[in-house]
Design a protein around this motif. Structure first.
Motif, PDB file in Angstrom:
ATOM      1  N   LEU A 250      39.235  30.713  36.439  1.00  0.00           N
ATOM      2  CA  LEU A 250      40.387  31.608  36.554  1.00  0.00           C
ATOM      3  C   LEU A 250      40.622  32.002  38.015  1.00  0.00           C
ATOM      4  N   LEU A 251      39.533  32.279  38.744  1.00  0.00           N
ATOM      5  CA  LEU A 251      39.675  32.648  40.160  1.00  0.00           C
ATOM      6  C   LEU A 251      40.283  31.489  40.946  1.00  0.00           C
ATOM      7  N   SER A 252      39.782  30.267  40.671  1.00  0.00           N
ATOM      8  CA  SER A 252      40.332  29.091  41.366  1.00  0.00           C
ATOM      9  C   SER A 252      41.810  28.904  41.033  1.00  0.00           C
ATOM     10  N   LEU A 253      42.178  29.163  39.766  1.00  0.00           N
ATOM     11  CA  LEU A 253      43.564  28.976  39.324  1.00  0.00           C
ATOM     12  C   LEU A 253      44.516  29.933  40.048  1.00  0.00           C
ATOM     13  N   VAL A 254      44.181  31.236  40.053  1.00  0.00           N
ATOM     14  CA  VAL A 254      45.096  32.201  40.689  1.00  0.00           C
ATOM     15  C   VAL A 254      45.122  32.007  42.211  1.00  0.00           C
ATOM     16  N   HIS A 255      44.020  31.477  42.749  1.00  0.00           N
ATOM     17  CA  HIS A 255      43.986  31.178  44.182  1.00  0.00           C
ATOM     18  C   HIS A 255      44.940  30.020  44.493  1.00  0.00           C
ATOM     19  N   GLU A 256      44.879  28.965  43.653  1.00  0.00           N
ATOM     20  CA  GLU A 256      45.751  27.804  43.846  1.00  0.00           C
ATOM     21  C   GLU A 256      47.227  28.190  43.686  1.00  0.00           C
ATOM     22  N   GLN A 257      47.496  29.165  42.802  1.00  0.00           N
ATOM     23  CA  GLN A 257      48.886  29.587  42.578  1.00  0.00           C
ATOM     24  C   GLN A 257      49.376  30.564  43.645  1.00  0.00           C
ATOM     25  N   GLY A 258      48.533  30.854  44.633  1.00  0.00           N
ATOM     26  CA  GLY A 258      48.945  31.716  45.743  1.00  0.00           C
ATOM     27  C   GLY A 258      48.908  33.197  45.432  1.00  0.00           C
ATOM     28  N   LEU A 259      48.258  33.576  44.313  1.00  0.00           N
ATOM     29  CA  LEU A 259      48.176  34.998  43.951  1.00  0.00           C
ATOM     30  C   LEU A 259      46.991  35.692  44.622  1.00  0.00           C
ATOM     31  N   LEU A 260      46.097  34.892  45.215  1.00  0.00           N
ATOM     32  CA  LEU A 260      44.968  35.435  45.987  1.00  0.00           C
ATOM     33  C   LEU A 260      44.964  34.756  47.344  1.00  0.00           C
TER      34      LEU A 260
END
Length: 572
Positions: free
Chosen positions: A9-19
């Motif tokens: 989940l952390l990798s996903l939101v990071h890839e989506q530019g949310l982190l």
């Protein structure tokens, strides 16, 4: 730390530019350190709210977000996923979309679990996204306490499966099979897959340390070891021995056609946010293969020194010993007494960026990030001694040797200590003073032992009394005599036992705790080692110098109401 090792989940939101990169690194580090799931960390940090996180996951999976807060599952829908599977896969059914069953998972980013659930419930699964906390609560609310009803149902189904029984008549008494593909096909039969999955899930839920599959002439027995004692589950029909054991071998990537030689393997079981490793050992017997699975549940093992239950004076000593630049620290006790867990906890404490840590183990039980772990393979010629020799060329600060089995390993460990390395290791002896005699018996020179050995910690695991049915009682004189106590020694001390209740499966015990004995190598003990003094003399001197024996530490646990007289007598 690579992204593959992070909570997806952390990798996903990071890839989506949310982190941003810094936020991602901080949360990934916290996830690794605390084990908290990414969803909780993102919310706790205040960076993203629940709705944003769920929508990001739904967009990624091309599905919808649903709410399952205070969700009551209709009866017909509830039957679509039996309770055992709902708990094992941490999911709930929320509706139908045509012929597809819509299911919300605690961990929707794990495709293997979705595929597996579809396979065991024999339905097409359509994934939907819901708040993982709400899914957990909905599972508890709608499916209630754990039960074994489904296991019974599958057993009944398998027992009455005349086709399967008839097919198994193809199998010759010697264990040879007309067609190898036939056994492979049996191992992949849906009822067998469901049955084996349920047995494994239930064992993990019951906190079993080992699962035994034992074929006999007339029966097929399955037993769990919980808190050191074996319990038998409802025995499956005898004709299931071959397909069930073959299924386990398939899961462990073992050769299913090889039934005449022992084999070893490993199964990685994914239970939501819990990774459970199962170490598999097969043994050919007269009536088929006996299989034992050792359960290594990372979430159930807390590798913090404070959580081991060490008395304060031992904890203080260990904390001091493991930061010394050199010396040998030995943990001793019988198989399964928690020696490896103690050593791992020590390694975790000193696992810092400025230290190089190497371990030689047979086998590696838990993967610890930041530590170079080597699996000893005697058959291939990689012995503890050979691994240790190589370690000294790897510029280590701290070395852990799984076990000092022979004089070669002991001498290299001593050499490592003398050249400025801290060495942690284990031995199989009954008590702490016995470890010194064992090393001398191996052929190690006493002066080398006395100059390098810092301390020996002996330990045992005793079962703890179930808190739900703990009851005080008056011990008899004969019980007190076994502990070398008289009624005058007791004062107002209370004794307890467990009556037995549903919480502890009527055993009176739930969980285990350690009892310990620490022998510190002082000048007086060093002199006795150099004189090759027998174990009894070393023990006597250590007690004079203040060593608290295993039996005395066991008494502490009895008086604190943690364990029973029987347990302490049994293990000391």
């Amino acid at each position: 730390m690579s992204e593959e090792q992070n909570d997806p989940l952390l990798s996903l939101v990071h890839e989506q530019g949310l982190l941003d990169d810094l936020q991602f690194e901080e949360l990934a580090e916290e996830n690794r350190r605390s084990g908290k799931p990414g969803f909780q960390l993102l919310q706790d940090s205040g960076i993203l709210d629940a709705d944003t996180i769920l929508q990001a996951v739904a967009n990624h999976l091309a599905t919808d977000v649903v709410s399952v807060r205070d969700f009551d599952i209709p009866k017909d829908l509830k039957q679509a996923i039996p309770a055992q599977h709902a708990r094992a896969y941490e999911c709930i059914p929320v509706g139908y979309n045509g012929s597809s069953l819509q299911v919300a998972f605690v961990d929707p980013l794990n495709p293997i679990r979705v595929d597996e659930l579809g396979y065991v419930v024999r339905k097409d699964i359509q994934l939907v996204v819901a708040n993982p906390m709400d899914v957990k609560k909905a599972v508890e609310k709608n499916y209630g306490a754990e039960d074994t009803g489904n296991l019974g149902e599958i057993l009944k189904e398998l027992g009455s499966d005349t086709e399967l029984a008839a097919e198994l008549e193809h199998v010759m008494p010697s264990g040879e099979v007309n067609e190898e593909a036939f056994v492979a096909e049996l191992a992949d039969a849906a009822p067998i897959v469901r049955f084996v999955n349920l047995v494994l899930f239930q064992a993990v839920q019951d906190r079993a340390s080992d699962i035994h599959f034992e074929p006999f002439e007339e029966e097929f027995r399955i037993r769990y070891r919980v808190d050191g004692a074996l319990y038998e589950m409802s025995p499956p029909p005898r004709h299931l021995a071959l397909p069930v054991i073959s299924r386990i071998k398939v899961m462990a990537n073992l050769n299913i056609s090889e039934r005449r030689l022992p084999q070893d393997g490993r199964i990685n079981l994914d239970l939501g946010h819990r990774q459970v490793d199962l170490r598999v050992s097969t043994l050919p017997t007269q009536f088929g293969e006996s299989v034992v699975l050792r359960v290594l549940d990372r979430s159930a093992v807390n590798l913090e020194l404070e959580s081991l239950g060490l008395p304060k004076y031992i904890l203080d000593y260990v904390n001091d010993a493991i930061v010394r630049p050199n010396g040998i620290f030995v943990v001793t006790g019988p198989t399964g007494c928690g020696k490896t867990t103690t050593l791992y906890s020590c390694l975790r404490r000193v696992n810092t960026i400025d230290s190089k840590l190497l371990t030689a183990e047979d086998p590696v039980e838990y993967d610890i990030e930041g530590i170079m772990q080597v699996a000893v393979h005697e058959a291939m010629g990689l012995t503890f001694g050979k691994a240790l020799r190589s370690f000294l060329r790897q510029d280590p600060d701290i070395i852990m040797v799984g076990e000092m089995r022979d004089v070669e390993t002991a001498q290299i460990a001593i050499q490592a200590s003398l050249t400025g390395h801290l060495v942690l290791s284990t031995l199989h002896t009954n008590d702490a003073p016995g470890a010194i005699t064992r090393l001398i018996d191996m052929g190690v020179e006493p002066f080398l032992i006395s100059s390098t050995l810092m301390a020996v910690l002996a330990q045992r695991l005793v079962r703890t009394i179930c808190k739900g049915c703990r009851t005080p009682f008056e011990p008899t004189e004969s019980q007190l005599e076994l502990l070398n106590l008289s009624p005058h020694d007791l004062g107002d001390k209370m004794f307890y036992y467990g009556r037995g209740c549903s919480t502890c499966n009527d055993t009176g015990y739930k969980g285990r705790k350690g009892i310990f004995e620490l022998l510190v190598v002082t000048d007086a003990i060093m002199n006795l080692i150099n004189e090759r003094a027998p174990t009894a003399v070393i023990r006597q001197k250590a007690v004079e110098l203040g060593m608290i024996t295993l039996r005395e530490d066991g008494l502490r646990s009895i008086f604190e109401g943690d364990t029973t007289i029987e347990e302490v007598i049994k293990y000391t």
